[in-house]
Design an enzyme around this catalytic site. Structure first.
Site, PDB file in Angstrom:
ATOM      1  N   ASP A 124      47.376  51.963  45.627  1.00 26.32           N
ATOM      2  CA  ASP A 124      47.204  51.416  44.278  1.00 26.32           C
ATOM      3  C   ASP A 124      46.963  52.588  43.316  1.00 26.32           C
ATOM      4  OD1 ASP A 124      46.394  50.168  41.936  1.00 26.32           O
ATOM      5  OD2 ASP A 124      44.521  49.384  42.734  1.00 26.32           O
ATOM      6  N   GLU A 144      44.058  48.552  51.192  1.00 32.77           N
ATOM      7  CA  GLU A 144      44.545  49.158  49.947  1.00 32.77           C
ATOM      8  C   GLU A 144      43.553  50.244  49.518  1.00 32.77           C
ATOM      9  OE1 GLU A 144      44.731  46.206  46.823  1.00 32.77           O
ATOM     10  OE2 GLU A 144      44.374  47.735  45.297  1.00 32.77           O
ATOM     11  N   SER A 180      38.875  49.970  37.616  1.00 35.44           N
ATOM     12  CA  SER A 180      38.963  51.089  38.563  1.00 35.44           C
ATOM     13  C   SER A 180      40.391  51.608  38.498  1.00 35.44           C
ATOM     14  CB  SER A 180      38.598  50.634  39.980  1.00 35.44           C
ATOM     15  OG  SER A 180      39.514  49.682  40.459  1.00 35.44           O
ATOM     16  N   HIS A 208      47.022  41.258  39.827  1.00 30.38           N
ATOM     17  CA  HIS A 208      46.338  41.103  38.540  1.00 30.38           C
ATOM     18  C   HIS A 208      45.534  42.377  38.248  1.00 30.38           C
ATOM     19  CE1 HIS A 208      42.274  39.854  40.504  1.00 30.38           C
ATOM     20  NE2 HIS A 208      42.916  40.734  41.230  1.00 30.38           N
ATOM     21  N   GLU A 224      36.798  45.206  47.051  1.00 32.68           N
ATOM     22  CA  GLU A 224      37.371  43.867  47.237  1.00 32.68           C
ATOM     23  C   GLU A 224      37.503  43.488  48.708  1.00 32.68           C
ATOM     24  OE1 GLU A 224      41.121  43.595  45.108  1.00 32.68           O
ATOM     25  OE2 GLU A 224      40.324  44.828  43.500  1.00 32.68           O
ATOM     26  N   LYS A 231      51.306  46.769  39.722  1.00 31.19           N
ATOM     27  CA  LYS A 231      50.619  46.306  38.514  1.00 31.19           C
ATOM     28  C   LYS A 231      51.456  46.690  37.299  1.00 31.19           C
ATOM     29  CE  LYS A 231      45.838  46.967  40.193  1.00 31.19           C
ATOM     30  NZ  LYS A 231      44.799  48.021  40.355  1.00 31.19           N
ATOM     31  N   ASP A 271      40.349  46.055  49.733  1.00 32.86           N
ATOM     32  CA  ASP A 271      40.616  47.106  48.748  1.00 32.86           C
ATOM     33  C   ASP A 271      39.306  47.849  48.509  1.00 32.86           C
ATOM     34  OD1 ASP A 271      41.232  48.850  46.762  1.00 32.86           O
ATOM     35  OD2 ASP A 271      41.660  47.333  45.223  1.00 32.86           O
ATOM     36  N   HIS A 319      33.495  46.495  40.212  1.00 31.84           N
ATOM     37  CA  HIS A 319      33.660  45.125  39.716  1.00 31.84           C
ATOM     38  C   HIS A 319      32.398  44.271  39.826  1.00 31.84           C
ATOM     39  CE1 HIS A 319      38.304  45.366  40.458  1.00 31.84           C
ATOM     40  NE2 HIS A 319      37.880  46.149  39.505  1.00 31.84           N
ATOM     41  N   GLU A 342      36.244  39.563  39.343  1.00 36.40           N
ATOM     42  CA  GLU A 342      37.434  38.840  39.798  1.00 36.40           C
ATOM     43  C   GLU A 342      37.084  37.503  40.445  1.00 36.40           C
ATOM     44  OE1 GLU A 342      39.804  41.587  42.078  1.00 36.40           O
ATOM     45  OE2 GLU A 342      40.223  42.799  40.317  1.00 36.40           O
ATOM     46  N   LYS A 344      47.919  39.251  44.802  1.00 43.34           N
ATOM     47  CA  LYS A 344      46.459  39.123  44.710  1.00 43.34           C
ATOM     48  C   LYS A 344      46.090  38.822  43.274  1.00 43.34           C
ATOM     49  CE  LYS A 344      44.550  43.831  44.082  1.00 43.34           C
ATOM     50  NZ  LYS A 344      43.528  44.779  44.552  1.00 43.34           N
TER      51      LYS A 344
HETATM   52  C1  LIG Z   1      42.737  44.920  40.604  1.00 43.10           C
HETATM   53  C2  LIG Z   1      42.103  46.074  40.781  1.00 43.10           C
HETATM   54  O1  LIG Z   1      41.121  46.489  39.946  1.00 43.10           O
HETATM   55  P1  LIG Z   1      41.347  47.107  38.492  1.00 43.10           P
HETATM   56  O2  LIG Z   1      42.158  46.147  37.713  1.00 43.10           O
HETATM   57  O3  LIG Z   1      39.941  47.276  37.969  1.00 43.10           O
HETATM   58  O4  LIG Z   1      42.048  48.419  38.705  1.00 43.10           O
HETATM   59  C3  LIG Z   1      42.405  46.957  41.922  1.00 43.10           C
HETATM   60  O5  LIG Z   1      41.798  48.018  42.064  1.00 43.10           O
HETATM   61  O6  LIG Z   1      43.260  46.633  42.734  1.00 43.10           O
HETATM   62 MG   LIG Z   2      43.069  48.430  43.975  1.00 39.97          MG
END
Ligand SMILES: C=C(OP(=O)(O)O)C(=O)O
Ligand SMILES: [Mg+2]
Length: 420
Positions: free
Chosen positions: A314, A287, A46, A367, A167, A339, A246, A158, A208, A390
């Site tokens: 994010d 988030e 995503s 992650h 999430e 990230k 999330d 996911h 995840e 996370k």
């Molecule tokens: C970890 C996540 O998913 P992705 O790695 O698919 O973006 C997220 O959206 O926070």
């Molecule tokens: Mg996210």
């Protein structure tokens, strides 16, 4: 990250698999001191539209177009030649040179997956015989063991279930130590499995490692999590185990509406729905509660829940210092998800974290849904002292590699535990 001078004698990449069975890169580097290190590159599902660009081969006959042999060749060819061509004074200098060589502004030519792999491997090599977290520091911030956010129930992009929110995480904010936080996460996860089984829900896992039952309403999941937390013997809330969401709302935003559990909500209605969730359940962080393009909605959400929940960006921030600077100016959000591969280099990631810290925005290192066994992000979280990580469920090897690394650091140091 000091101003050491170093040479690079070898750089090479290999196509390996990530946790979804898709190809990704492992990059290895050797310094002129003989120090060698490697790193595995994660990959999201995503993704934010303004993320640095992952280079995929597009050859449909091989891994359905997802191969990364072009990114591997860019490391082994152009980037190896560049990095071996001179001596360097700092990782940031190498990151800048790779960016300049790429020339696109979003790493689309050489590949953000190629560049971040080099940057991570190099950071690890430069740490040398010291622990990686001691190298990944933000000036003026002390290392700390973070509150782990365990993603125990998966939906959205996911998981193949009917849950729109991506999430549901449990966060042992009130735990006395990192090992006790990990124990709380694993215990609640086990309790949740039993509750789901007792009620006839499937206990298959999402990307995840969280369970992916066919529950539709987010409020029903929140009630179940409170039951699991209390059933495991913990207090639900910030004094014990809190909940973080999330929703990844860009994924269910369509034509100006948020489509949640069969309803179609305006931005204002979505904000009120969150306000009610925060009032009814121990949700401490949200988030991507709104879509990445809904900036006015984000400002309203931030204002509406100020002091009650952390409002974290994010997809909207994509760890990008320029976007974060603009958001800070508009008082949009109070926190950033971090990230490495969204921005595509270690030094730009640290710059994003520094900007957030200086503006009073909290940060959570993350992650990706596609991961390798590399535990780099555990060290990044500890070194920067941001207090939140996370890394998915307390299950599945690629997820627990990060939590296990935290346990190892906890066992060998007396670093403080908890939110920054
Ligand atoms: C970890 C996540 O998913 P992705 O790695 O698919 O973006 C997220 O959206 O926070
Ligand atoms: Mg996210």
């Amino acid at each position: 990250m000091g101003a050491e001078s170093f040479g690079i004698t070898d750089l090479d990449a290999l196509e390996i698999l990530d946790s979804r069975g898709n190809p990704t890169l492992r990059v290895s580097v050797e310094l002129s001191t003989g120090q060698r290190a490697s790193a595995g590159v994660p990959s999201g599902a995503s993704t934010g539209s303004r993320e640095a660009v992952e280079l995929r081969d597009g050859d449909a006959d091989r891994y359905g177009g997802k191969g990364v042999t072009r990114a591997v060749s860019n490391v082994n060819g152009e980037l190896a030649e560049l990095l071996r061509s001179r001596t360097w004074s700092a990782l940031a200098e190498v990151d800048r040179a790779m960016n300049d060589a790429d020339g696109t502004g979003n790493k689309a030519r050489l590949g953000a997956n190629a560049i971040i792999g080099v940057s991570m491997a190099l950071a690890r090599a430069l740490a040398g015989t010291n622990e990686l977290y001691t190298y990944l520091r933000l000036g003026g911030t002390s290392p700390r063991l973070p509150v782990p956010h365990f993603n125990v129930l998966n939906g959205g992009a996911h998981a193949p279930n009917s849950l729109d929110f991506q999430e549901f995480m449990i966060a042992p904010i009130g735990a006395p130590s990192l090992p006790e936080a990990v124990r709380a996460g694993a215990t609640v996860y086990g309790r949740l499995r039993s509750l789901l089984q007792d009620r006839g829900f499937a206990t298959g896992l999402g990307d995840e490692g969280g369970f992916a039952p066919d529950i539709t309403r987010p409020e029903d999941v929140l009630a179940l999590l409170v039951e699991a937390i209390e059933g495991a013997g913990y207090t639900a809330g910030r004094a014990g185990v809190a909940i973080a969401l999330d929703p990844a709302a860009s994924e269910f935003y369509d034509d100006g509406s948020y489509r949640v559990a069969g309803e179609s909500l305006t931005s204002t209605e979505m904000i009120e729905r969150y306000a009610q969730m925060v009032a009814d359940f121990p949700v401490w962080s949200i988030e991507d509660g709104l879509a990445e393009g809904d900036w006015d909605g984000w400002v309203a959400l931030t204002e509406r829940l100020a002091g009650r929940a952390q409002i974290m960006g994010d997809d909207i921030f994509v760890t990008n210092p320029a976007i974060i600077t603009e958001a800070i100016g508009r008082k949009l959000g109070s926190s950033a998800l971090i990230k490495l591969n969204q921005i595509g280099s270690v030094s730009e990631t640290l710059e994003a974290m520094r900007l957030c810290r200086d503006a009073g925005y909290t940060q959570m290192v993350s992650h990706r849904s596609g991961e390798t066994e590399d535990s780099f992000i555990a060290d990044l979280t500890v070194g920067t002292g941001c207090g939140q990580l996370k890394s998915g469920a307390p299950a599945r090897g690629e997820r627990v590699a990060k939590y296990n690394r935290l346990l190892q650091i906890a066992a060998t140091t007396d670093l403080p535990y908890g939110l920054a």
